[in-house]
Enzyme design. Sequence first.
Site, PDB file in Angstrom:
ATOM      1  N   HIS A  22       0.829  -1.208   0.000  1.00  0.00           N
ATOM      2  CA  HIS A  22       0.000   0.000   0.000  1.00  0.00           C
ATOM      3  C   HIS A  22       0.866   1.261   0.000  1.00  0.00           C
ATOM      4  CE1 HIS A  22      -3.697   2.307   0.965  1.00  0.00           C
ATOM      5  NE2 HIS A  22      -2.849   3.102   1.600  1.00  0.00           N
ATOM      6  N   GLU A  23       1.826   1.309   0.902  1.00  0.00           N
ATOM      7  CA  GLU A  23       2.664   2.501   1.004  1.00  0.00           C
ATOM      8  C   GLU A  23       3.618   2.631  -0.183  1.00  0.00           C
ATOM      9  OE1 GLU A  23       1.888   4.694   3.018  1.00  0.00           O
ATOM     10  OE2 GLU A  23       0.582   3.518   4.308  1.00  0.00           O
ATOM     11  N   HIS A  26       1.853   4.600  -2.844  1.00  0.00           N
ATOM     12  CA  HIS A  26       1.986   6.042  -2.624  1.00  0.00           C
ATOM     13  C   HIS A  26       3.396   6.528  -2.970  1.00  0.00           C
ATOM     14  CE1 HIS A  26      -1.907   6.327  -0.812  1.00  0.00           C
ATOM     15  NE2 HIS A  26      -1.592   5.649   0.278  1.00  0.00           N
TER      16      HIS A  26
END
Length: 362
Positions: A22-23, A26
């Site tokens: 997920h990170e 980003h």
Amino acid sequence: MIDLIRSLAAFIVVLGILVTVHELGHYLVARWRGVAIETFSLGFGPALLSRTDRHGTVWKIAAIPLGGYVRMKGWAELGGETSGEVAPDSFRTKSLAARAAIVAAGPAANMLLAFVLFTVIFATAGAPTVLPVVSQVMPNTPAAAIGIAKGDRITSIDGRKVKSFEDIEKLISTRPDDRIAITYTHDGIARGANLTTASHMVDGRRLGELGIMGADVKLRRLAPPEAIRAGAFETYAAAAATLDGLWNLVAHQKGVKNLGGPIRIAQISGQAASLGLADFASFIALLSVNLGLINLVPIPILDGGHLLFYAAEGLYGRALPRKAQEIGLQIGAALLASLIIFVTVHDLAHVGLFHFVSHLLG
């Protein structure tokens, strides 16, 4: 004790994979759009391990393994009125589309992870496939009329070979009240017959019916193109089921008993790990879909809340006032904290802690 250790270890692995992916979503899109990354952290609290790369990003593993974050330059500064010069590599200086892409990249990475995991599982361990073997014959149906019995294997319909019960359903459903040729094996002997299919109505459509059921499931490895298609469909199906569950929860208050927090996820992680690598990977994929979609819920503080702010900015031509954003974030934080408390209490009740304490006190 072994089950507890396995559950904790599996939980850390599951959370580590989901948060990292997920990170990374980003992080990668932010770097692509020229935003400086100050910190990439797995977990919260004091750093257990850390290093600084040549771009000045601090990579660290923190003591509390319940999430993680990417801190971008300018990320903590709310949009709206500004004073002073803003660095060109700040998140604040980027276009609305770039900021929205950076925020949406986290959930998108989770969906991509689910797709990749499902595809690899189907190509290696195999996809659950119902074999074209009859498990039950309905009375007074075309199949019963020609003598098809339990254990018979359907081999072709109108000359088309069938490899799964799904193939039978697809071929028969498009031929309501139609004459077809069917071949099958009975006690190892090949047989053939002509019959007229029955029919029934489903959502206003007339579908063909043979009158048989299949329940003999086997894992079948899929070729890469087929595995990719199946992986995409399974990701879509998981997303649709998650959205349906969220809708029923919000609109009809259904499924509250099924809500689970970290404790419940740790329990299921341990159970999935005990079943083997394929089942464990499948659980990670399902949880990744859930994480991605839940992060898109338009609650300030979640990715979906930030996207909501950007949608308002695109609609009105300017960022919402800082005060409005601050109030939104405070409300979002309160809602998220309330949800965490609720699911944690629900988890503790599920494992019987309150019953155990009341029994001790009683």
